[in-house]
Write a protein that holds these residues in place. Structure first.
Motif, PDB file in Angstrom:
ATOM      1  N   PRO A  28       0.838  -1.201   0.000  1.00  0.00           N
ATOM      2  CA  PRO A  28       0.000   0.000   0.000  1.00  0.00           C
ATOM      3  C   PRO A  28       0.881   1.264   0.000  1.00  0.00           C
ATOM      4  CG  PRO A  28      -0.009  -1.030   2.167  1.00  0.00           C
ATOM      5  CD  PRO A  28       0.705  -1.983   1.245  1.00  0.00           C
ATOM      6  N   ASP A  29       0.320   2.370  -0.446  1.00  0.00           N
ATOM      7  CA  ASP A  29       1.075   3.618  -0.478  1.00  0.00           C
ATOM      8  C   ASP A  29       1.553   4.034   0.909  1.00  0.00           C
ATOM      9  OD1 ASP A  29       0.617   3.667  -3.174  1.00  0.00           O
ATOM     10  OD2 ASP A  29      -0.971   5.195  -3.092  1.00  0.00           O
ATOM     11  N   ARG A  31       2.691   2.071   3.243  1.00  0.00           N
ATOM     12  CA  ARG A  31       3.934   1.341   3.508  1.00  0.00           C
ATOM     13  C   ARG A  31       5.085   1.959   2.711  1.00  0.00           C
ATOM     14  NH1 ARG A  31       7.679  -0.793   6.611  1.00  0.00           N
ATOM     15  NH2 ARG A  31       8.767  -2.578   5.667  1.00  0.00           N
ATOM     16  N   LEU A  32       4.801   2.345   1.472  1.00  0.00           N
ATOM     17  CA  LEU A  32       5.810   3.020   0.662  1.00  0.00           C
ATOM     18  C   LEU A  32       6.282   4.295   1.352  1.00  0.00           C
ATOM     19  CD1 LEU A  32       7.378   3.508  -1.994  1.00  0.00           C
ATOM     20  CD2 LEU A  32       5.293   4.584  -2.893  1.00  0.00           C
ATOM     21  N   GLU A  33       5.352   5.078   1.847  1.00  0.00           N
ATOM     22  CA  GLU A  33       5.719   6.328   2.505  1.00  0.00           C
ATOM     23  C   GLU A  33       6.503   6.061   3.791  1.00  0.00           C
ATOM     24  OE1 GLU A  33       3.678  10.612   3.688  1.00  0.00           O
ATOM     25  OE2 GLU A  33       2.453   9.008   2.816  1.00  0.00           O
ATOM     26  N   GLU A  34       6.164   4.986   4.481  1.00  0.00           N
ATOM     27  CA  GLU A  34       6.902   4.615   5.691  1.00  0.00           C
ATOM     28  C   GLU A  34       8.365   4.303   5.360  1.00  0.00           C
ATOM     29  OE1 GLU A  34       6.847   1.145   9.186  1.00  0.00           O
ATOM     30  OE2 GLU A  34       5.327   1.144   7.592  1.00  0.00           O
ATOM     31  N   ILE A  35       8.591   3.533   4.302  1.00  0.00           N
ATOM     32  CA  ILE A  35       9.952   3.195   3.884  1.00  0.00           C
ATOM     33  C   ILE A  35      10.710   4.458   3.468  1.00  0.00           C
ATOM     34  CG2 ILE A  35      11.320   1.997   2.120  1.00  0.00           C
ATOM     35  CD1 ILE A  35       9.126  -0.181   2.138  1.00  0.00           C
ATOM     36  N   LEU A  36      10.059   5.301   2.683  1.00  0.00           N
ATOM     37  CA  LEU A  36      10.680   6.557   2.258  1.00  0.00           C
ATOM     38  C   LEU A  36      11.082   7.403   3.461  1.00  0.00           C
ATOM     39  CD1 LEU A  36       8.183   7.305  -0.612  1.00  0.00           C
ATOM     40  CD2 LEU A  36      10.651   7.203  -0.938  1.00  0.00           C
ATOM     41  N   THR A 140      16.868  -1.229  -2.781  1.00  0.00           N
ATOM     42  CA  THR A 140      16.969  -2.512  -2.086  1.00  0.00           C
ATOM     43  C   THR A 140      15.718  -2.818  -1.273  1.00  0.00           C
ATOM     44  OG1 THR A 140      19.380  -2.266  -1.953  1.00  0.00           O
ATOM     45  CG2 THR A 140      18.355  -3.841  -0.444  1.00  0.00           C
ATOM     46  N   LEU A 141      15.225  -1.834  -0.541  1.00  0.00           N
ATOM     47  CA  LEU A 141      14.064  -2.059   0.316  1.00  0.00           C
ATOM     48  C   LEU A 141      12.785  -2.281  -0.486  1.00  0.00           C
ATOM     49  CD1 LEU A 141      14.824   0.518   3.136  1.00  0.00           C
ATOM     50  CD2 LEU A 141      14.949  -1.971   3.292  1.00  0.00           C
ATOM     51  N   LEU A 142      12.619  -1.553  -1.575  1.00  0.00           N
ATOM     52  CA  LEU A 142      11.414  -1.751  -2.385  1.00  0.00           C
ATOM     53  C   LEU A 142      11.404  -3.133  -3.034  1.00  0.00           C
ATOM     54  CD1 LEU A 142      10.816   1.706  -4.100  1.00  0.00           C
ATOM     55  CD2 LEU A 142       9.885   0.803  -1.966  1.00  0.00           C
ATOM     56  N   GLU A 143      12.564  -3.590  -3.487  1.00  0.00           N
ATOM     57  CA  GLU A 143      12.613  -4.944  -4.060  1.00  0.00           C
ATOM     58  C   GLU A 143      12.393  -6.002  -2.987  1.00  0.00           C
ATOM     59  OE1 GLU A 143      15.243  -6.023  -7.085  1.00  0.00           O
ATOM     60  OE2 GLU A 143      14.865  -4.209  -8.252  1.00  0.00           O
ATOM     61  N   ALA A 144      12.821  -5.712  -1.750  1.00  0.00           N
ATOM     62  CA  ALA A 144      12.552  -6.636  -0.649  1.00  0.00           C
ATOM     63  C   ALA A 144      11.058  -6.741  -0.363  1.00  0.00           C
ATOM     64  CB  ALA A 144      13.304  -6.192   0.608  1.00  0.00           C
ATOM     65  N   GLU A 145      10.296  -5.721  -0.756  1.00  0.00           N
ATOM     66  CA  GLU A 145       8.845  -5.724  -0.577  1.00  0.00           C
ATOM     67  C   GLU A 145       8.117  -6.300  -1.794  1.00  0.00           C
ATOM     68  OE1 GLU A 145       7.097  -5.019   1.984  1.00  0.00           O
ATOM     69  OE2 GLU A 145       8.292  -3.731   3.310  1.00  0.00           O
ATOM     70  N   GLY A 146       8.885  -6.857  -2.736  1.00  0.00           N
ATOM     71  CA  GLY A 146       8.277  -7.516  -3.884  1.00  0.00           C
ATOM     72  C   GLY A 146       8.097  -6.654  -5.104  1.00  0.00           C
ATOM     73  N   LEU A 147       8.575  -5.412  -5.062  1.00  0.00           N
ATOM     74  CA  LEU A 147       8.483  -4.527  -6.215  1.00  0.00           C
ATOM     75  C   LEU A 147       9.677  -4.733  -7.139  1.00  0.00           C
ATOM     76  CD1 LEU A 147       7.320  -1.343  -4.309  1.00  0.00           C
ATOM     77  CD2 LEU A 147       6.021  -2.465  -6.138  1.00  0.00           C
ATOM     78  N   GLY A 148       9.492  -4.435  -8.422  1.00  0.00           N
ATOM     79  CA  GLY A 148      10.599  -4.406  -9.363  1.00  0.00           C
ATOM     80  C   GLY A 148      10.996  -2.966  -9.604  1.00  0.00           C
ATOM     81  N   CYS A 149      12.286  -2.706  -9.765  1.00  0.00           N
ATOM     82  CA  CYS A 149      12.775  -1.335  -9.914  1.00  0.00           C
ATOM     83  C   CYS A 149      13.868  -1.263 -10.980  1.00  0.00           C
ATOM     84  CB  CYS A 149      13.375  -0.817  -8.610  1.00  0.00           C
ATOM     85  SG  CYS A 149      12.338  -0.974  -7.144  1.00  0.00           S
ATOM     86  N   LEU A 178      14.082   6.549 -10.021  1.00  0.00           N
ATOM     87  CA  LEU A 178      13.870   5.131  -9.732  1.00  0.00           C
ATOM     88  C   LEU A 178      12.438   4.763 -10.108  1.00  0.00           C
ATOM     89  CD1 LEU A 178      15.216   2.570  -8.486  1.00  0.00           C
ATOM     90  CD2 LEU A 178      14.073   3.186  -6.339  1.00  0.00           C
ATOM     91  N   VAL A 179      12.309   3.978 -11.177  1.00  0.00           N
ATOM     92  CA  VAL A 179      11.000   3.525 -11.659  1.00  0.00           C
ATOM     93  C   VAL A 179      10.661   2.212 -10.958  1.00  0.00           C
ATOM     94  CG1 VAL A 179       9.690   2.833 -13.698  1.00  0.00           C
ATOM     95  CG2 VAL A 179      11.468   4.599 -13.895  1.00  0.00           C
ATOM     96  N   PHE A 180       9.407   2.071 -10.512  1.00  0.00           N
ATOM     97  CA  PHE A 180       9.050   0.828  -9.831  1.00  0.00           C
ATOM     98  C   PHE A 180       7.599   0.439 -10.124  1.00  0.00           C
ATOM     99  CE2 PHE A 180       8.036   4.272  -6.945  1.00  0.00           C
ATOM    100  CZ  PHE A 180       6.825   3.904  -6.381  1.00  0.00           C
ATOM    101  N   GLY A 181       7.336  -0.834  -9.916  1.00  0.00           N
ATOM    102  CA  GLY A 181       6.002  -1.383 -10.121  1.00  0.00           C
ATOM    103  C   GLY A 181       6.021  -2.874  -9.825  1.00  0.00           C
TER     104      GLY A 181
END
Length: 204
Positions: A28-29, A31-36, A140-149, A178-181
């Motif tokens: 969810p967004d 969680r993204l904001e928390e990581i950021l 690194t953290l976004l890919e650990a959450e299952g996102l591709g970057c 950094l592009v992700f999805g």
């Protein structure tokens, strides 16, 4: 080796360039904001100047960014090169969920340059170091959450239009995007140069 260290190493190994993305997110967004927030708060910077600035574009705003990139590229790049290289790559990026824009603001260095003039020429270099750490940590953290970057460098092409569209101060320096999805394909196979040419340990 501690469990924490192993988890960090696994995260580093998992960080790869992934280009086949959809406009979905695995988190969810919020969680993204928390990581950021955690990365921006705790990633180091020289003299604790905290020069890094991050602009996040999601969903429609993300697509708008790459629409702008396509428009600029089509009018500035030779037509054959645009059709062969820029257009298909930009379409790949646009298909993702979001883009993180990494900036550096050199204003905090101004009082330090007066105090330590002998270091003045080093501050931009150290600023780049800090930006690189932010990029690596978030990737690194976004890919650990299952996102591709994948990390892109469409500067100075995007500098002026992004500043205009999203009210980004012109004094900030755009370093990377950094592009992700959600990934729909694996990364390419990665090869490694011999460690004997890259790692040197003395005093064992």
């Amino acid at each position: 080796m501690s469990t924490t260290a192993n988890a960090i190493i696994d995260g580093i190994k998992g960080r790869r360039s992934i280009y086949a993305l959809t406009n979905e997110s695995t988190i969810p967004d919020s969680r993204l904001e928390e990581i950021l927030t955690e990365v921006i708060t705790h990633t180091p910077s020289s003299f604790n100047t905290q020069t890094s600035r991050v602009v996040v574009l999601l969903k429609d705003e993300h697509q708008k960014l790459w629409d702008v990139a396509r428009e600029v590229a089509s009018s500035t790049v030779p037509a054959e090169l645009f059709q062969k290289l820029y257009k298909p790559r930009i379409e790949l990026f646009r298909a993702g969920y979001g883009t993180i824009l990494f900036y550096e603001d050199h204003a905090p260095f101004e009082p330090l340059a007066e105090k330590w003039p002998m270091l003045k020429d080093k501050f931009p270099e150290w600023s780049n170091h800090s930006s690189g750490m932010h990029q690596f940590a978030l990737w690194t953290l976004l890919e650990a959450e299952g996102l591709g970057c994948n990390l892109q460098h469409y500067s100075p092409m995007l500098d002026e239009p992004v500043s205009k569209h999203w009210n980004v101060p012109k004094e900030w320096n755009l370093k990377a995007q950094l592009v992700f999805g959600k990934p729909v394909g694996p990364p390419k196979e990665k090869t490694f140069e011999p460690l004997s040419q890259r790692l040197f340990v003395h005093g064992k």
